[in-house]
Write an enzyme that holds these catalytic residues in place. Structure first.
Site, PDB file in Angstrom:
ATOM      1  N   ASP A  62       0.860  -1.198   0.000  1.00  0.00           N
ATOM      2  CA  ASP A  62       0.000   0.000   0.000  1.00  0.00           C
ATOM      3  C   ASP A  62       0.888   1.238   0.000  1.00  0.00           C
ATOM      4  O   ASP A  62       2.096   1.155   0.208  1.00  0.00           O
ATOM      5  CB  ASP A  62      -0.894  -0.051   1.256  1.00  0.00           C
ATOM      6  CG  ASP A  62      -1.926   1.055   1.250  1.00  0.00           C
ATOM      7  OD1 ASP A  62      -2.269   1.544   0.158  1.00  0.00           O
ATOM      8  OD2 ASP A  62      -2.390   1.433   2.352  1.00  0.00           O
ATOM      9  N   ASP A  87      -9.017   3.692  -2.099  1.00  0.00           N
ATOM     10  CA  ASP A  87      -9.974   4.123  -1.073  1.00  0.00           C
ATOM     11  C   ASP A  87     -11.277   4.626  -1.672  1.00  0.00           C
ATOM     12  O   ASP A  87     -11.525   5.835  -1.741  1.00  0.00           O
ATOM     13  CB  ASP A  87      -9.320   5.188  -0.188  1.00  0.00           C
ATOM     14  CG  ASP A  87      -8.130   4.614   0.565  1.00  0.00           C
ATOM     15  OD1 ASP A  87      -8.036   3.371   0.660  1.00  0.00           O
ATOM     16  OD2 ASP A  87      -7.295   5.401   1.042  1.00  0.00           O
ATOM     17  N   GLU A 110       2.609   4.790  -4.126  1.00  0.00           N
ATOM     18  CA  GLU A 110       2.664   5.747  -5.258  1.00  0.00           C
ATOM     19  C   GLU A 110       4.025   6.412  -5.353  1.00  0.00           C
ATOM     20  O   GLU A 110       4.428   6.673  -6.492  1.00  0.00           O
ATOM     21  CB  GLU A 110       1.548   6.795  -5.081  1.00  0.00           C
ATOM     22  CG  GLU A 110       0.148   6.229  -5.181  1.00  0.00           C
ATOM     23  CD  GLU A 110      -0.250   5.381  -3.960  1.00  0.00           C
ATOM     24  OE1 GLU A 110       0.279   5.654  -2.873  1.00  0.00           O
ATOM     25  OE2 GLU A 110      -1.059   4.458  -4.121  1.00  0.00           O
TER      26      GLU A 110
END
Ligand code: GLC
Length: 820
Positions: free
Chosen positions: A413, A490, A416
């Site tokens: 997670d 999300d 990015e």
């Protein structure tokens, strides 16, 4: 909160269009060298070459002089030639036609016009497939490629984007972004950046893959006659990917950037997650509840609270005092753990991961040579430079910590990467080694997450003694499918987000990412029983199937809303497990061919104008059509059935395709249809894929009245790589129906796995015959008698069904059912 102040007059930019004033000008020279045609133009250089059949690479070197080399290395998106058996498929030929240069390569041609260096792509018969009249740039080298668009052009792909299936009239940015704001059409960039656009014009389809991991923009909005691809850094380096069908484009794109690896079967089961299950006892209690309630579940995810102050590769000693014991107990219940691992390493000199990385200079550096630091969950953190092989190896080796505990899957997670600073990520001027091609973060931002997942997947594979790992990733770039499954970040518990998941996951599938899914039930906001029931119905047929929700939201485990919703969730999760032989076979097809697990109807019915933007229903493989209800208090919906006949999965009712029908869908019903001619393998559901050990395969034939169908049935041990050495079973099945007879042919193309189903029960459903004859074993007088036979058949004339039992075929079998 934003207010109207945002749109005060002085804040509105006068001109949205950026001026790309510099162009290549005319061609001055062209030479063929190492399979590439190198053009020297008035104001820059251009390299054009065929790589494989139907794929042409075009690279612009803005402002380069005649002698300047054109660097041709690619990003990690592209499978390198040395790892691609066959390598370059065709040596191009160069021809001077007078006004232009013509490059002939396998299956197609490219014309470069001398006067303005514009490009045209043509098929072998000289038909124009695409026209790129302009390559231009600005002083700072931000560049653009403009392509002409026909009047009725539609756009697909682009990975994880909001909006509908067809991206016509939209504009999207590629810049991996952790965007917690609700995902609405206005959001141009999310966690994944897949710069691959599929263009469909009447009679032709092609793809443009821009291999640029910096910021880029795909603009299909500014003009109806053209679309543009713009980059901020790195010029333009694109691949033209020929059709003529959309399936050709997807097949070729995935040959170029890779296909999913066949995942472990347990990862295709149901996953349960929550931010966070707080301690060991809560996790065990959760697992026991699944078993008590007889709801299948293969995986429980551990979110950030399992760690010791969010230090990756640790367990909190108080909340999780004995992870090994917990994992062992879960294993006995058929449940695996997938812990979250973020890239941010806590800046803490007493912490071994930080120390090891710092000692070896493994963290991303600022231009002054000091490590880049930024806050994430653990506070000030540093970020491994995953673009370097040595860093990936180190990171991969850290996973021994998990592998030794019996963990086989990892959840990546925040990769990015997300940083809680002003620019929301690593500073643009931070430096990456980039495996010998140093680059700033700005230039290769979108690669970061994929390289983390590559490190994770390879590290886990090294530690698992021959078992297949599972990796889930939030961020990615073209090629992420080779290393990880993807979830769509999300989302919220909104009905709109349930609906949005369909086009988003369908376009991810068209963009090579066959193993994907949203947080079922929604991550943020508060789900309701009805939303959870509907979402679980849909999610049960998605490739990646995980229920996940956020801190402080209402609980959303399947039993959180009373027995009605619990029963519905159980029924549909059971359906997923019953259909596992089908789903896993479709995964194998995805791994082999790049075709997605779930598909927009457009992929299978590209000539049907009703499918152009159809994205509130989807196909699982090419035989099953699901049409979820995605609005509250709604018990009917319109379903489009494409050409052919379809059967209602639940009632068996036959419906004629090529029509919109009204489906009745009470809360416990997901409208589901099976194509005539379909061959659907099923088995008895189980609490976990681990316990899917029924000896019996049920094969339902949706008998074609006058037509045919086919299916490749695949099975292997579900956990190891033995299938690569032939330890798998592949049965090629075809069925053909005429007015007099129905013929099922079974061809075992591979029979190396002996742990699979021993017995097959084949049911020819919807037979139109009053009576029938089959020359195969004994005719049984009823179902009971049939069950006791090794080989035989029974015809139930009331149901119009003929059932055959046999041992799993080890040689070609032909069943000819003749009507009486
Ligand atoms: C991010 C992830 C989410 C996770 C949370 C805490 O928001 O997208 O899935 O639960 O971080 O780790």
């Amino acid at each position: 909160m934003l207010t109207s102040e945002q749109i005060s007059p002085d804040k509105i930019a006068a001109d949205y269009t950026s001026a790309f004033t510099e162009t290549l000008g005319c061609v001055q020279a062209a030479v063929l060298q190492d399979g590439l045609v190198l053009f020297t133009c008035e104001n820059g250089r251009l390299a054009v070459g065929g790589l494989r059949t139907g794929i042409i690479r075009v690279k612009l070197l803005a402002g380069a002089g005649p002698g300047d080399p054109i660097p041709m290395h690619t990003t990690a998106a592209v499978i390198r030639e040395e790892t691609n058996p066959g390598g370059r498929e065709a040596e191009p030929k160069l021809r001077d036609t007078g006004l232009s240069y013509m490059i002939e390569t396998a299956g197609m041609m490219v014309e470069v016009v001398k006067q303005d260096s514009s490009l045209r792509f043509l098929n072998e018969s000289g038909q124009i497939l695409a026209h790129n009249p302009l390559l231009a740039w600005k002083e700072d080298k931000a560049a653009t490629a403009l392509f002409q668009a026909a009047e009725n052009t539609h756009y697909y792909g682009l990975g994880e984007k909001t909006g509908f299936l067809d991206k016509r009239g939209e504009r999207y940015e590629m810049w991996n972004s952790d965007n917690f704001s609700p995902h609405v059409p206005e959001i141009e960039a999310l966690y994944q950046s897949i710069p691959f656009l599929i263009v469909i014009e009447p009679g032709n389809a092609y793809g443009i893959f821009l291999d640029n991991p910096g910021r880029s923009v795909f603009d299909m909005r500014a003009s109806e006659q053209a679309f543009t691809v713009q980059t901020e850094t790195g010029g333009v380096d694109y691949y033209f990917i020929a059709g003529p069908k959309i399936k050709d484009v997807v097949g070729r794109y995935t040959a170029l950037t890779g296909r999913i690896q066949l995942p472990p079967r347990w990862s295709v089961g149901y996953h349960q997650s929550r931010y966070s299950y707080m301690d060991q006892e809560e996790v065990l209690e959760l697992a026991r509840t699944f078993r008590e309630k007889e709801i299948p579940c293969d995986v429980i995810h551990l979110d950030i609270h399992y760690m010791d102050e969010y230090r990756v590769f640790t367990f909190d000693p108080v909340r999780f005092p004995d992870p090994k014991a917990m994992i062992a107990e879960l294993k006995s219940l058929g449940i695996r753990i997938v812990p979250i691992v973020d890239p941010g390493v806590k800046l803490d000199p007493d912490y071994y991961v930080y120390r090891e990385g710092a000692e070896s200079d493994f963290f991303c550096m600022k231009p002054d040579g000091s490590p880049f630091t930024g806050p994430v969950w653990p506070g000030q953190s540093v970020f491994p430079d995953f673009t370097e092989a040595k860093v990936r190896e180190w990171w991969g080796s850290l996973h021994r910590f998990f592998a030794e505990m019996g963990i086989e899957g990892i959840w990546n997670d925040m990769n990015e990467p997300s940083v809680f600073n002003e620019c929301k990520t690593i500073d643009p001027d931070a430096l990456h080694g980039n495996d010998g091609h140093p680059a700033t973060h700005q230039e290769i931002h979108n690669l970061y997450g994929m390289m983390m997942s590559k490190a994770t997947a390879e590290g886990m594979a090294n530690q698992l003694g021959g078992r297949r790992p599972f990796v889930l990733s939030r961020a990615g770039y073209a090629g992420i499918q080779r290393y990880a499954a993807v979830w769509t970040g999300d989302n919220r518990s909104y009905w709109e987000h349930m609906a949005l998941a369909m086009p988003m996951v369908l376009n991810l599938g068209l963009s090579g990412i066959a193993f994907a899914g949203p947080d079922i039930g929604g991550f943020g906001h508060h789900t309701t029983g009805e939303l959870l029931a509907r979402w679980t119905q849909m999610g049960a047929l998605f490739p990646f199937c995980r229920n996940h929700s956020m801190l402080d939201t209402v609980r959303q485990e399947p039993w959180s809303f009373g027995t009605e919703v619990e029963d519905i969730c159980r029924e549909y999760i059971n359906l997923r497990y019953a259909l596992m032989p089908l789903i896993f076979s479709v995964f194998r097809e995805a791994a082999e061919t790049g075709m997605p697990v779930i598909r927009p109807l457009l992929l299978e019915y590209p000539d049907d104008s009703n499918t152009v933007n159809l994205c509130d229903q989807f196909l699982l493989g090419d035989q099953v059509l699901a049409a979820p209800v995605y609005r509250p208090d709604t018990y009917h919906r319109v379903v489009y059935l494409p050409e052919g006949n379809w059967f209602d999965y639940w009632t068996g009712e036959r419906r004629e395709g090529g029509a919109h029908i009204m489906a009745h869908a009470p809360l416990d019903t997901l409208p589901l249809y099976v194509k005539e001619g379909a061959i659907i393998p099923r088995t008895a559901p189980a609490a976990s894929t681990e316990f899917l050990c029924s000896e019996e395969l049920l094969l339902d034939i949706y008998t074609p009245e006058n037509g045919e169908g086919s299916f490749d049935l695949y099975d292997d041990d579900g956990t190891t790589y033995a299938f690569k050495d032939g330890s798998c079973n592949l049965h090629r099945l075809t069925v053909e129906g005429t007015e007099e007879s129905v013929t099922l042919r079974v061809h075992p193309a591979c029979l190396g796995y002996d742990g699979g189903w021993k017995k097959w029960t084949v049911t020819f459903k919807h037979l139109g015959f009053a009576g029938c004859r089959l020359d195969f074993g004994t005719e049984a007088s009823g179902r009971e008698e049939l069950e006791a036979l090794d080989q035989g058949w029974h015809f139930d004339s009331t149901a119009g069904e003929l059932t055959v039992v046999m041992e799993q075929p080890s040689e070609d079998v032909e069943l000819v059912v003749r009507g009486l």
